[in-house]
Design an enzyme around this catalytic site. Sequence first.
Site, PDB file in Angstrom:
ATOM      1  N   ARG A   1     101.247  90.590   6.727  1.00  9.74           N
ATOM      2  CA  ARG A   1     103.199  90.790   6.236  1.00  9.74           C
ATOM      3  C   ARG A   1     103.890  91.086   7.305  1.00  9.74           C
ATOM      4  NH1 ARG A   1     102.208  97.966   4.614  1.00  9.74           N
ATOM      5  NH2 ARG A   1     101.196  96.911   7.197  1.00  9.74           N
TER       6      ARG A   1
ATOM      7  N   HIS B   1      80.056  95.582  17.069  1.00 11.87           N
ATOM      8  CA  HIS B   1      80.292  93.870  17.831  1.00 11.87           C
ATOM      9  C   HIS B   1      79.205  95.470  19.504  1.00 11.87           C
ATOM     10  CE1 HIS B   1      82.420  97.486  20.328  1.00 11.87           C
ATOM     11  NE2 HIS B   1      82.247  97.079  21.318  1.00 11.87           N
TER      12      HIS B   1
ATOM     13  N   ASP C   1      83.169 106.929  14.940  1.00  8.71           N
ATOM     14  CA  ASP C   1      82.757 105.774  15.898  1.00  8.71           C
ATOM     15  C   ASP C   1      82.385 105.299  16.218  1.00  8.71           C
ATOM     16  OD1 ASP C   1      85.473 104.708  16.969  1.00  8.71           O
ATOM     17  OD2 ASP C   1      85.105 105.543  18.537  1.00  8.71           O
TER      18      ASP C   1
ATOM     19  N   HIS D   1      77.041 102.260  16.678  1.00 11.01           N
ATOM     20  CA  HIS D   1      76.517 101.257  18.285  1.00 11.01           C
ATOM     21  C   HIS D   1      75.766 102.530  18.515  1.00 11.01           C
ATOM     22  CE1 HIS D   1      81.058  99.696  17.759  1.00 11.01           C
ATOM     23  NE2 HIS D   1      80.955 100.558  18.193  1.00 11.01           N
TER      24      HIS D   1
ATOM     25  N   LYS E   1      76.286  92.092  22.425  1.00  9.62           N
ATOM     26  CA  LYS E   1      76.615  92.291  23.744  1.00  9.62           C
ATOM     27  C   LYS E   1      75.528  91.513  23.723  1.00  9.62           C
ATOM     28  CE  LYS E   1      79.425  96.298  24.324  1.00  9.62           C
ATOM     29  NZ  LYS E   1      80.047  96.397  24.938  1.00  9.62           N
TER      30      LYS E   1
ATOM     31  N   GLU F   1      82.265 106.794  27.873  1.00  8.10           N
ATOM     32  CA  GLU F   1      83.624 106.182  28.209  1.00  8.10           C
ATOM     33  C   GLU F   1      84.784 106.915  29.404  1.00  8.10           C
ATOM     34  OE1 GLU F   1      84.943 103.373  24.981  1.00  8.10           O
ATOM     35  OE2 GLU F   1      84.239 105.454  24.514  1.00  8.10           O
TER      36      GLU F   1
ATOM     37  N   LYS G   1      84.256 110.420  25.237  1.00  7.93           N
ATOM     38  CA  LYS G   1      85.190 110.169  25.961  1.00  7.93           C
ATOM     39  C   LYS G   1      85.411 110.715  27.633  1.00  7.93           C
ATOM     40  CE  LYS G   1      86.849 107.432  22.013  1.00  7.93           C
ATOM     41  NZ  LYS G   1      86.147 105.708  22.790  1.00  7.93           N
TER      42      LYS G   1
ATOM     43  N   LYS H   1      85.183  97.189  11.316  1.00  5.24           N
ATOM     44  CA  LYS H   1      84.611  98.703  10.958  1.00  5.24           C
ATOM     45  C   LYS H   1      86.298  99.233  10.907  1.00  5.24           C
ATOM     46  CE  LYS H   1      84.457 101.509  14.931  1.00  5.24           C
ATOM     47  NZ  LYS H   1      84.170 101.965  15.842  1.00  5.24           N
TER      48      LYS H   1
HETATM   49  C1  BG6 Z   1      84.804 100.730  19.855  1.00  7.12           C
HETATM   50  C2  BG6 Z   1      85.332 102.557  19.683  1.00  7.12           C
HETATM   51  O1  BG6 Z   1      84.263 100.623  17.761  1.00  7.12           O
HETATM   52  O2  BG6 Z   1      83.752 100.741  20.923  1.00  7.12           O
HETATM   53  C3  BG6 Z   1      86.035 102.595  20.611  1.00  7.12           C
HETATM   54  O3  BG6 Z   1      86.125 102.402  18.040  1.00  7.12           O
HETATM   55  C4  BG6 Z   1      85.245 102.629  21.675  1.00  7.12           C
HETATM   56  O4  BG6 Z   1      86.038 103.897  20.940  1.00  7.12           O
HETATM   57  C5  BG6 Z   1      84.722 101.287  21.318  1.00  7.12           C
HETATM   58  O5  BG6 Z   1      85.702 102.704  22.786  1.00  7.12           O
HETATM   59  C6  BG6 Z   1      83.516 101.113  23.234  1.00  7.12           C
HETATM   60  O6  BG6 Z   1      83.569  99.428  22.733  1.00  7.12           O
HETATM   61  P1  BG6 Z   1      82.679  99.085  24.329  1.00  7.12           P
HETATM   62  O7  BG6 Z   1      82.723  97.706  24.359  1.00  7.12           O
HETATM   63  O8  BG6 Z   1      83.582  99.062  25.240  1.00  7.12           O
HETATM   64  O9  BG6 Z   1      81.759 100.065  25.207  1.00  7.12           O
END
Ligand code: BG6
Length: 506
Positions: free
Chosen positions: A63, A192, A248, A253, A196, A230, A354, A162
Amino acid sequence: MADRGLQADIKPVARRIIPVRIFDYVVFGATGDLTRRKLIPALYHRFLDGQFDENSRIIGVSRSAWDDKKMQQTARQAVAEFVEKEFHDKKTIDRFVSCFSYVVNNVTDKNGWADLKAKLRDDEEIVRAFYLAVAPDIFEPICKYLAETGCYRPSARVVLEKPLGHDLASSQEINAAVARVFHEDQVYRIDHYLGKETVQNLLALRFANTLFEPIWNSAHIDHVQISVAETVGAGSRGYYDESGALRDMIQNHILQLLCLVAMEPPASDEANALRDEKLKVLRALKPVTAEVTDKVSVRGQYRGVSSENTSVKSYQEELPDDKKGSHTETFVALKAEIENWRWAGAPFYIRTGKRMATRMSEIVIQFRDIPHSIFDNAEGAPRANKLVIRLQPDEGVKLYMMIKDPGPGGMRLREVHLNLDFSQAIDERMPEAYERLLLDVIRGNQTLFMRRDELEAAWRWVDPIREAWDNSTEPPQNYTAGTWGPTGSIALIERDGRTWHEGDDY
Ligand code: BG6
């Protein structure tokens, strides 16, 4: 494609570069963070490698009142900021940014669509892809207008980012809206993690070696652990509080990782062969009913730390005022059971959080004890073998095994690690997940993307857990930032006489 982006003084980043067809990649949400941080750097690396050249175009759509120049500046800045310095090359960057252009379009504005249509090339040889890096509630109008304005064509592809819904019903709605225009074999749902390198390596480890597959079952494996830890916090990310760790990280994942570990060998690496097997795993997951949720799940939320040297805010402190008191989980541990012949009796313990002690993702295959020890008089009892697959950082595979401690002094047993450290074994840069995924779309390879039925099966398993938590008045358990999560997570696995693997060199 004679003149490639690869410069002589820069080391090739991958051994085998197969150029893709020329493309028009339309990125909706081009002014957003994902485009800057992930998509542009990933495309730059592929360009630098000569996998595509300036005959291909990347068309940003959003936009904001940007123009081609602003889009190109953004691309240049994104390379400067998010691509490692050693890969910066002025001439290549100039050529790369010349691929970018921009269209203003607030989705409901017909003029914007006409401008986009005018930018797309009609040649069927040129691959057309639409990347939807926008909130899923505008997937529907985007797809509708793509069709109505003639931007769509049957060979076009659509990439979905996502979150693809917040539960089964909403994800079905999103999928149905997209399916009104795009056929399933045109749809690329990004997770994603599947891009990897080390995650793909799981497939190689299991199916390109004879060693593991015969013992890859509950007769030999006691249990599996999947941890994705993380160190970053989450409270200042607007979207996170609506989502929480279950939606999330687990729903996508971690369940994808679990599928790759647990699935039967597919007949080939063809997309649907692999996705059929993953789907079977998701469907075999034992449902977590309201009665057992407390026994098999733990959710946590981090509290802050304040000492002389460190000060880390709690999740609550990071939240804006209108969200304070939120019960959103920043940590989840779950015991998942797969009800089939291969895995009956070998649970999967999964956890993610986290603000954990360290950033690491790993899969631990814990084998069973030896059936009988002949070493009663030896020093040190034999310990069960363990295979640790480290996804990040320090990618590698480690096999824990017993040997005789060398030298005289009787039989002494010692545990050693057979360590394959990828960064030492492979003298190449590890491509980022998006590099592979973005170009797989152009190649038309859906293997590393989630199929609709997979996504929905994952929601079907996760939804009752979410529901049970939502119906509970109990808040998530607290854990201190910088630790391995709440004590309940330790209890979850210890109740079964097992312990979380906490690595030895992180
Ligand atoms: C994302 C999540 O899909 O993946 C994030 O929304 C997360 O919260 C991230 O931090 C982790 O990805 P990676 O590649 O850093 O392990």
